[in-house]
Design a protein around this motif. Structure first.
Motif, short mmCIF file in Angstrom:
data_model
loop_
_atom_site.label_atom_id
_atom_site.label_comp_id
_atom_site.label_asym_id
_atom_site.label_seq_id
_atom_site.Cartn_x
_atom_site.Cartn_y
_atom_site.Cartn_z
N ASN A 247 -1.38 2.35 -4.11
CA ASN A 247 -2.67 3.02 -4.33
C ASN A 247 -3.28 2.72 -5.70
N ARG A 248 -2.99 1.54 -6.25
CA ARG A 248 -3.63 1.21 -7.52
C ARG A 248 -5.15 1.26 -7.33
N PRO A 249 -5.84 1.99 -8.21
CA PRO A 249 -7.28 2.17 -8.00
C PRO A 249 -8.04 0.84 -8.02
N GLY A 250 -8.94 0.68 -7.07
CA GLY A 250 -9.84 -0.48 -7.07
C GLY A 250 -9.27 -1.73 -6.47
N THR A 251 -8.13 -2.20 -7.02
CA THR A 251 -7.60 -3.51 -6.60
C THR A 251 -6.30 -3.42 -5.80
N MET A 292 5.51 3.12 11.04
CA MET A 292 4.71 2.69 9.90
C MET A 292 5.59 2.72 8.65
N ALA A 293 5.68 1.59 7.97
CA ALA A 293 6.49 1.53 6.75
C ALA A 293 5.74 2.15 5.58
N HIS A 294 6.44 2.95 4.82
CA HIS A 294 6.02 3.57 3.56
C HIS A 294 5.26 4.88 3.78
N GLY A 295 3.98 4.85 4.11
CA GLY A 295 3.24 6.11 4.25
C GLY A 295 3.36 6.98 2.99
N VAL A 296 3.25 6.33 1.84
CA VAL A 296 3.43 7.07 0.58
C VAL A 296 2.21 7.94 0.27
N HIS A 297 1.04 7.44 0.61
CA HIS A 297 -0.20 8.09 0.15
C HIS A 297 -1.07 8.51 1.34
N CYS A 298 -0.48 9.12 2.34
CA CYS A 298 -1.24 9.53 3.53
C CYS A 298 -2.06 10.79 3.25
N THR A 299 -3.23 10.82 3.84
CA THR A 299 -4.02 12.07 3.81
C THR A 299 -3.44 13.03 4.86
N ASP A 300 -3.86 14.28 4.79
CA ASP A 300 -3.40 15.25 5.79
C ASP A 300 -3.80 14.80 7.19
N ALA A 301 -5.01 14.24 7.30
CA ALA A 301 -5.49 13.80 8.62
C ALA A 301 -4.61 12.66 9.16
N GLU A 302 -4.20 11.77 8.28
CA GLU A 302 -3.33 10.66 8.72
C GLU A 302 -1.97 11.19 9.16
N LEU A 303 -1.41 12.12 8.40
CA LEU A 303 -0.10 12.67 8.78
C LEU A 303 -0.20 13.39 10.12
N SER A 325 5.23 1.94 -6.24
CA SER A 325 4.32 2.42 -5.19
C SER A 325 4.15 3.93 -5.18
N GLY A 326 4.98 4.64 -5.96
CA GLY A 326 4.88 6.09 -5.98
C GLY A 326 5.93 6.72 -5.06
N THR A 327 5.83 8.02 -4.88
CA THR A 327 6.83 8.77 -4.10
C THR A 327 6.18 9.41 -2.89
N MET A 328 6.70 9.13 -1.72
CA MET A 328 6.20 9.80 -0.52
C MET A 328 6.47 11.31 -0.65
N PRO A 329 5.44 12.13 -0.50
CA PRO A 329 5.68 13.58 -0.64
C PRO A 329 6.53 14.11 0.51
N TRP A 330 7.79 14.41 0.22
CA TRP A 330 8.73 14.75 1.29
C TRP A 330 8.31 16.02 2.03
N ARG A 331 8.11 17.10 1.26
CA ARG A 331 7.83 18.38 1.92
C ARG A 331 6.56 18.30 2.78
N ARG A 332 5.52 17.70 2.24
CA ARG A 332 4.23 17.65 2.95
C ARG A 332 4.33 16.77 4.20
N THR A 333 5.08 15.69 4.09
CA THR A 333 5.21 14.78 5.23
C THR A 333 6.01 15.43 6.35
N ILE A 334 7.11 16.07 5.98
CA ILE A 334 7.94 16.74 6.99
C ILE A 334 7.18 17.92 7.60
N ALA A 335 6.48 18.67 6.74
CA ALA A 335 5.75 19.86 7.23
C ALA A 335 4.68 19.46 8.24
N ALA A 336 4.18 18.23 8.12
CA ALA A 336 3.16 17.76 9.06
C ALA A 336 3.77 17.44 10.43
#
Ligand code: GUN
Ligand code: ZN
Length: 471
Positions: A247-251, A292-303, A325-336
């Protein structure tokens, strides 16, 4: 020949969600696993309670060793087997352009590709990985070679050629026309996928449709590949690709996808909504056999959409550290409600041995900020590296744990091969209460084991062997 394995056994029984893994943790310090002539599990339990049928079996004793279900790696790249720890001088897109595309192009050489296939199988077997969801080579001969080698060795695999029709100059050798991309994918399915339902129920190897990521395709290729997938979906063909990794901004990857396709969400491009404004342009790829590999930066709608369609995430924490690449938010992803399985992402991840990937998984999620921090239970770790992977591949009825009736995929871990593990298991202080002591023991086993402790790897009851490297 019926075999009765004797070892210290851990597995997650039944079919829980990750939050219930601890309640489904089975532990037999002196355990037995009875494997029938077909390579299926006839019984698993305490050695003292072995059934009469075990009397006729050949005993395979694994003294002072642990027996776990085989590890399921839901994301790794065959043509990256020989380029671990490549320095790209940046994050995902720089690393792909400078290191990975040129490395993958080497598989155009048949000799190199043959060696790569042999080495790929060696690495999986050595790491105790019994099942993989594998991005394949762009070159049909190299991919045929992988299919042949995997069958020879007896591994369980889902794989498909990595499809790319557009890309930067360094990707040029990997690109095909759209027509060739569709033809080559269809040919691989027809040649190697068990199209018949009965054959599929027995098969160790199956095929996936594998666009590298949205940036490797045009809207017309997405439409054509979607049509192809639609035609084979009811034959159990899989789908896998990358999603929301950088999710590097812009590029970075995500912004580039959104700018190039003018879509609201990255996931829309895999969901048939790849035209500007996320308008529908063709059939989508999501479903129970999609990962889907990674899913680090999913929106709530995507999850929510991943959960709704039964699409899993292959979580690759070692790769996410390596590529920033950052950290996949565990709690939010599982809660979805999304099923989160584990991936090494070799070679974005520089670790084949999934317990070491779980080690990073534990560390990155306990380090999430504030209320997002989670101390994953050792049973949740074991679940993620085994049963969640089986679920992601829609193979939970056949593998993922040691329940009777499943196929006997398992790994033997011998702590005496790694003094750090052996010492911690022997001398580490653990609670007096039996359940807490059991959990602490499993935690140390998973966190401190290294690949060298893998003493044996079995798929469908058969011990797999590594082979001499190809000259
Ligand atoms: N995105 C597109 N291709 C790749 C790849 O090979 N590895 C990773 N980690 N991400 C990708
Ligand atoms: Zn990857």
């Amino acid at each position: 020949m019926t075999e009765l394995h004797r070892a210290h056994i851990f597995h997650i029984c039944g079919s829980p969600v990750v939050a219930d893994a601890a309640r489904h943790l089975e532990h037999y310090p002196d355990g037995g696993l009875l494997v029938d002539d077909d390579g299926c599990i006839a019984w698993c339990g305490p050695w003292a309670e072995r059934p009469p049928a075990a009397g006729a079996a050949t005993v395979v004793d694994h003294p002072d060793s642990f027996l776990l279900p085989g590890f399921v790696d839901t994301h790794l790249h065959f043509p990256q087997v020989n380029c671990i720890d490549s320095y790209g001088g940046g994050q995902l897109l720089e690393w792909l352009n400078h290191c990975i595309f040129p490395s993958e192009a080497k598989l155009a050489d048949p000799g190199f590709a043959r060696g790569a296939a042999a080495e790929f199988c060696n690495r999986m077997i050595s790491a105790g990985t019994t099942t993989g969801l594998v991005f394949g080579s762009q070159f049909p001969d190299a991919q045929d070679g992988l299919h042949e080698e995997v069958r020879r060795r007896g591994l369980r695999l889902v794989t498909g050629r990595t499809t790319q029709t557009v890309g930067p100059p360094s990707a040029e050798p990997l690109l095909t026309s759209e027509a060739d991309a569709i033809r080559l994918t269809a040919e691989e399915i027809e040649r190697w996928h068990p199209l018949d339902e009965a054959a599929r129920a027995e098969a160790l190897v199956q095929v996936a449709v594998v666009p590298r990521f949205t940036l490797s395709l045009t809207t017309t290729t997405l439409a054509a590949l979607g049509e192809l997938y639609e035609a084979y979906r009811d034959k159990g063909v899989y789908f896998t690709s990358h999603l929301n990794e950088n999710n590097r901004p812009g590029t970075g990857e995500i912004d580039t996808v959104k700018q190039t396709f003018s879509v609201e969400h990255y996931l829309d491009t895999y969901d048939g909504r790849f035209l500007p404004g996320s308008e529908v342009g063709g059939p989508g790829f999501l479903g129970r056999r999609s990962v889907m590999a990674h899913g680090v930066h999913c929106t709530d709608a995507e999850l929510a959409r991943l959960a709704e369609t039964g699409t899993s995430i292959a979580h690759c924490p070692v790769s996410q550290l390596f590529l920033g690449s950052g950290t996949m938010p565990w709690r939010r992803t599982i809660a979805a409600g999304v099923n989160v399985a584990l991936g090494s992402d070799v070679a974005g991840g520089d670790e084949w041995f999934l317990p070491q990937v779980l080690n990073s998984c534990f560390k990155v999620h306990i380090s999430e900020p504030g209320g997002a921090s989670v101390s994953l239970h050792p049973a949740e770790l074991l679940f993620t590296g085994t049963l969640a992977g089986a679920r992601a591949l829609d193979l939970e009825d056949r593998i993922g744990n040691l329940d009777a009736g499943k196929e006997a995929d398992f790994v033997i871990i011998d702590p005496s091969r790694w003094p750090t593990l052996e010492n911690s298991l022997r001398w580490g202080s653990r609670p007096a209460e039996p359940e807490a002591a059991r959990d602490a023991l499993l935690f140390t086993l998973l966190m401190a084991a290294r690949e060298v402790t893998v003493a044996a790897t079995y798929v469908r009851g058969r011990r797999l062997r590594t082979a001499e490297p190809v000259a």
